[in-house]
Design an enzyme around this catalytic site. Structure first.
Site, PDB file in Angstrom:
ATOM      1  N   SER A 180      10.986  57.048  50.796  1.00  0.00           N
ATOM      2  CA  SER A 180      12.260  58.123  50.302  1.00  0.00           C
ATOM      3  C   SER A 180      13.242  57.549  49.855  1.00  0.00           C
ATOM      4  CB  SER A 180      12.463  59.073  51.614  1.00  0.00           C
ATOM      5  OG  SER A 180      11.530  59.918  51.434  1.00  0.00           O
ATOM      6  N   THR A 239       3.778  56.928  54.398  1.00  0.00           N
ATOM      7  CA  THR A 239       3.903  56.847  55.698  1.00  0.00           C
ATOM      8  C   THR A 239       2.310  56.308  56.267  1.00  0.00           C
ATOM      9  OG1 THR A 239       5.214  58.794  55.729  1.00  0.00           O
ATOM     10  CG2 THR A 239       4.416  58.222  57.977  1.00  0.00           C
ATOM     11  N   LYS A 299      14.856  54.681  63.229  1.00  0.00           N
ATOM     12  CA  LYS A 299      13.788  54.361  62.333  1.00  0.00           C
ATOM     13  C   LYS A 299      14.390  53.997  61.076  1.00  0.00           C
ATOM     14  CE  LYS A 299      10.695  57.799  62.003  1.00  0.00           C
ATOM     15  NZ  LYS A 299      10.039  58.807  61.713  1.00  0.00           N
ATOM     16  N   GLN A 357      14.747  59.508  64.415  1.00  0.00           N
ATOM     17  CA  GLN A 357      15.069  59.071  62.744  1.00  0.00           C
ATOM     18  C   GLN A 357      16.479  58.005  62.522  1.00  0.00           C
ATOM     19  OE1 GLN A 357      12.837  61.455  60.625  1.00  0.00           O
ATOM     20  NE2 GLN A 357      13.213  59.553  59.390  1.00  0.00           N
ATOM     21  N   ASP A 403       7.902  67.005  56.377  1.00  0.00           N
ATOM     22  CA  ASP A 403       7.361  66.606  57.689  1.00  0.00           C
ATOM     23  C   ASP A 403       6.015  67.594  57.751  1.00  0.00           C
ATOM     24  OD1 ASP A 403       8.470  64.701  60.040  1.00  0.00           O
ATOM     25  OD2 ASP A 403       7.732  66.607  61.012  1.00  0.00           O
ATOM     26  N   LYS A 459      17.274  65.626  60.777  1.00  0.00           N
ATOM     27  CA  LYS A 459      16.133  66.467  60.634  1.00  0.00           C
ATOM     28  C   LYS A 459      16.292  67.891  60.445  1.00  0.00           C
ATOM     29  CE  LYS A 459      11.773  64.855  60.850  1.00  0.00           C
ATOM     30  NZ  LYS A 459      11.288  63.831  60.799  1.00  0.00           N
TER      31      LYS A 459
END
Ligand code: GLU
Length: 445
Positions: free
Chosen positions: A377, A210, A114, A111, A166, A126
């Site tokens: 987000s 996504t 990303k 993450q 998720d 996360k």
């Protein structure tokens, strides 16, 4: 791997025993970073890599709740606040029985890069739990979410850490989590969670983002070879939020999406997956792909087995980590594969990635190709901060710009480092340099 990085990697692996997925994610990034350290010895001096691999904070907590029969159940909750160089920690919560610290750390580590690639001001984190929502009633899921948030609330906030969903965490769970946060804190703090419902601070396009983003990224890769999704034969793994929206977007660009899967089996639908029916079965009825096959009729449902046995020119792995191995990759390549866009996090094993790259298949790694979710987000956070809500068209346009930007940045970085077309290298270096520069500027913390 570069010898200087090899030594650092060995220490990281030793300090984090038994966390196979975290090790895999770290090794994969380190393999790209040798050339960066030739150009930037200051990163080595400041121990950027050692610091990057050590989460800023790791929270593990008990989640007690009662099931519908009145029995006490205990799960384990996690939030790994990995890196805040670029902004508040940002990343999803995964509720799945496979969740343990190693999974949360691999996801949090991915993450960081990303989120950096999106160009938005968000750090990496996360979380999740080994709670299995499958077969649980709404009331059980609500009690679990309330208990989970009763601990988590003290660690999160719009300027601190902003979770979302998720695997196993969608709109329903975000609703229960937000409600409990609001109740405990007595604050209507919209920016504390993303993936909210539209009437209470959510963003249009966030549910689609996504899957849409993965297809937009893959389309940009295809363009570099003078082709597009039009006329491609596509296989998608998974049938959750990411998969469904990837299927819809690929179809809208003219692709024939002929197969998708769930954890019990896969369906081959040569007429093209019926997205409206799939949405109804999976999202409204919370059913299985088997139910889709029965209702659709005239399709093949394979119980067990691997969806990668179905030939395709483009594959979009949208299920989970390590779902596509070297043997599957080799078979797909033999049968005419052109491109891979990873909608899930680390769905291809390292062997599979090697097979794709050796064969010259266009390969978009998850940390670039699936960044559309977290990017949107960040757009939701922007809307919350300005107490605004944007139209679908405007938000989708922003998402498209961001995905095209990520593609171009990865491509340009790969080119700059002498490996044109290597999106793995481009994504790893592109994300890393941004975070490393910020860490350097912010001193030894
Ligand atoms: N869970 C998603 C991901 O893997 C979204 C994260 C977010 O929106 O914060 O990127």
């Amino acid at each position: 791997m570069d010898a200087r990085l090899e030594a650092i990697k060995d220490t990281v692996l030793m300090r984090n025993p038994g966390e196979a997925e975290f090790h895999q994610a770290v090794v994969e990034v380190f393999e790209s970073l040798g050339p960066v350290h030739d150009r930037h010895p200051e990163f080595l001096e400041a121990a950027i890599l050692e610091r990057l691999c050590e989460p800023e904070r790791q929270i593990i907590f008990r989640v007690p709740w009662t099931d519908d029969s009145g029995r006490v159940q205990i799960n384990r909750g996690f939030r790994v606040e990995f890196n805040s160089a670029l902004g508040p920690y940002k990343g999803g919560l995964r509720f799945h029985p496979s969740v343990y610290l190693g999974i949360v750390k691999f996801l949090g580590f991915e993450q960081i890069f990303k989120n950096a690639l999106t160009g938005m001001p968000i750090g990496g984190g996360k979380g999740g739990s080994d709670f299995d929502p499958r077969g649980r009633s709404d009331a059980e899921v609500m009690r679990f979410c309330q208990s989970f948030m009763t601990e988590l609330y003290r660690h999160i906030g719009e300027y601190t850490d902003v979770p979302t969903g998720d695997i196993g965490v969608g709109g329903r769970e975000i609703g229960y989590l937000f409600g409990q946060y609001k109740r405990i804190t007595n604050r209507y703090e919209s920016g504390v969670l993303t993936g909210k419902g539209i009437s209470w601070g959510g963003s249009l396009v966030r549910p689609e983002a996504t899957g849409f983003g993965t297809v937009i990224f893959a389309q940009e890769m295809l363009k570099t070879r003078g082709t597009s999704f039009d006329g491609q034969r596509v296989v998608v793994s998974g049938s959750g939020n990411v998969a469904i929206n990837a299927i819809a977007k690929a179809q809208s660009l003219g692709a024939a999406v002929v197969a998708c899967s769930d954890s019990s089996g896969y369906v081959v639908d040569e007429a093209g997956i019926d997205v409206a029916l799939l949405r109804e079965v999976k999202e409204v009825q919370r059913g299985r792909l088997k139910d889709y096959a029965e209702r659709r009729g005239g399709v093949t449902y394979v119980d067990g087995g691997s969806v990668w046995d179905v030939d395709a020119t483009v594959v979009l792995p949208c299920a989970t980590q390590n779902e596509l191995d070297g043997a599957a990759a080799a078979r797909l390549v033999r049968n005419g594969l052109v491109a891979v866009g990873e909608g899930a996090n680390m769905p291809s094993t390292r062997d599979a990635v090697a097979v794709f790259q050796e064969a010259g298949v266009l390969f978009g790694p998850g940390k670039a190709a699936n960044a559309g979710g977290v990017a949107t987000s960040a757009l939701e956070m922007q809307q919350n901060a300005s107490r605004d809500s944007w139209s679908f068209e405007h938000t989708e346009e922003r998402l498209t710009e961001i995905m095209v930007g990520i593609h171009d940045r990865c491509a340009a970085t790969a080119e700059e480092y002498g490996e044109p077309g290597n999106y793995v290298l481009g994504a790893n270096i592109g994300g890393f340099v941004k975070v490393a520069d910020a860490m350097l500027a912010q001193g030894l913390i």
